[in-house]
Design a protein around this motif. Structure first.
Motif, short mmCIF file in Angstrom:
data_model
loop_
_atom_site.label_atom_id
_atom_site.label_comp_id
_atom_site.label_asym_id
_atom_site.label_seq_id
_atom_site.Cartn_x
_atom_site.Cartn_y
_atom_site.Cartn_z
N LEU A 102 0.85 -1.20 0.00
CA LEU A 102 0.00 0.00 0.00
C LEU A 102 0.89 1.24 0.00
N ARG A 103 0.39 2.27 -0.65
CA ARG A 103 1.13 3.54 -0.63
C ARG A 103 0.58 4.40 0.49
N LEU A 104 1.06 4.13 1.69
CA LEU A 104 0.54 4.83 2.86
C LEU A 104 0.92 6.31 2.84
N ALA A 105 0.01 7.13 3.35
CA ALA A 105 0.29 8.56 3.47
C ALA A 105 1.38 8.76 4.53
N LYS A 106 2.00 9.94 4.51
CA LYS A 106 3.09 10.22 5.45
C LYS A 106 2.74 11.38 6.38
N TYR A 107 3.38 11.32 7.55
CA TYR A 107 3.27 12.40 8.54
C TYR A 107 4.69 12.79 8.93
N LYS A 108 5.04 14.03 8.64
CA LYS A 108 6.40 14.53 8.91
C LYS A 108 7.47 13.62 8.29
N GLY A 109 7.20 13.14 7.09
CA GLY A 109 8.19 12.36 6.33
C GLY A 109 8.19 10.87 6.59
N SER A 110 7.38 10.39 7.55
CA SER A 110 7.32 8.95 7.85
C SER A 110 5.92 8.41 7.57
N ILE A 111 5.85 7.17 7.11
CA ILE A 111 4.54 6.58 6.85
C ILE A 111 3.80 6.38 8.17
N PHE A 112 2.48 6.36 8.10
CA PHE A 112 1.68 6.11 9.29
C PHE A 112 0.46 5.26 8.93
N ASP A 113 -0.08 4.61 9.94
CA ASP A 113 -1.38 3.97 9.80
C ASP A 113 -2.18 4.26 11.06
N ALA A 114 -3.42 3.79 11.10
CA ALA A 114 -4.29 4.06 12.23
C ALA A 114 -4.50 2.79 13.05
N ARG A 115 -4.34 2.88 14.37
CA ARG A 115 -4.64 1.76 15.27
C ARG A 115 -5.91 2.13 16.04
#
Length: 245
Positions: A102-115
């Protein structure tokens, strides 16, 4: 041993609402991995059992062959050496699955997901906590045990989407998917907690990464607001009491 990832995936596939959020996933074979690499630029090979981001292999198509990553190890191989490179990281007795990247979105240059931390202290499933898991620098997994850290989910989404309306609608979808996942898995298994991991792309598309029937709560200790953590611990106590009676 918890419920296998493949079993949960198949149970969710039966629900049309969830199906559209599930990335293509199969039991791992080398032939299947090669077929998926013809369609997708990246694939993940994951242990069917296990959590914490351990044992995950990422295979990515590059200009000359493939990049195989395992933790911080990175090797570049051609087609002829790909099988050997993957095999070197697999446990002989382990079962694995292969999933499209998956092409996850980034936050401050790092990928993130939701828990999303789901709990069922009484008759209904509750959302006890929501957080963004932001990957450590140079990591391709977001797990707490691999250096990932927790940030308030709304803050991360507000940075991703400029419109408040988009943030609200995304949070609404996340809650709906998480509740449906918990109810679907609970139909076949006696569970009272579920850690839902959702990937979000730049355009807002939501993907189900996995559901952990033995979720950890350490991520929520990192949030400045301790309300979700207190709620999780209170519900854990209620669940324990309920199981003892």
């Amino acid at each position: 041993m918890g419920i296998g990832k493949m079993k949960k995936h198949r149970e969710m596939l039966k629900r049309s609402v969830l199906r559209r959020h599930l990335p293509e996933t199969h039991r791992f074979t080398h032939a299947r991995a090669l077929r998926m690499l013809r369609t997708y630029s990246t694939i993940f090979i994951k242990p069917n059992h296990g959590s914490g981001g351990s044992g995950i292999i990422r295979v990515k198509k590059v200009r000359k062959g493939y990049e195989v990553r395992y933790g911080l190890k990175r090797t570049h191989v051609g087609s002829a050496s790909l099988y050997k490179a993957i095999q070197s990281y697999l446990r002989p007795s382990g079962q694995y699955l292969v999933q499209r990247g998956l092409r996850l979105a980034k936050y401050k240059g790092s990928i993130f997901d939701a828990r999303i931390y789901m709990q069922k202290p009484k008759k209904k499933w509750d959302i006890s906590g929501m957080a963004a898991r932001v990957a450590a620098p140079h990591r391709f997994v977001t797990n707490y045990h691999k250096g990932g850290h927790g940030v308030k989910l709304k803050r991360v989404l507000s940075r991703l989407f400029t419109k408040r309306k988009k943030v609200k609608s995304t949070l609404r979808k996340i809650k709906k998917i998480s509740r449906l996942m918990a109810r679907t898995i609970n139909k076949r298994h006696s569970i009272r907690e579920l850690g839902v991991d959702l990937g979000i792309e730049k355009n807002g598309r939501i993907w189900i990464i996995e559901a952990n029937s033995r979720p950890g709560h350490k991520l929520f200790t990192q949030l400045p607001d301790k309300t979700p953590l207190r709620r999780i611990m209170k519900n854990k106590h209620l669940i324990r009491r309920r199981l003892m009676n």
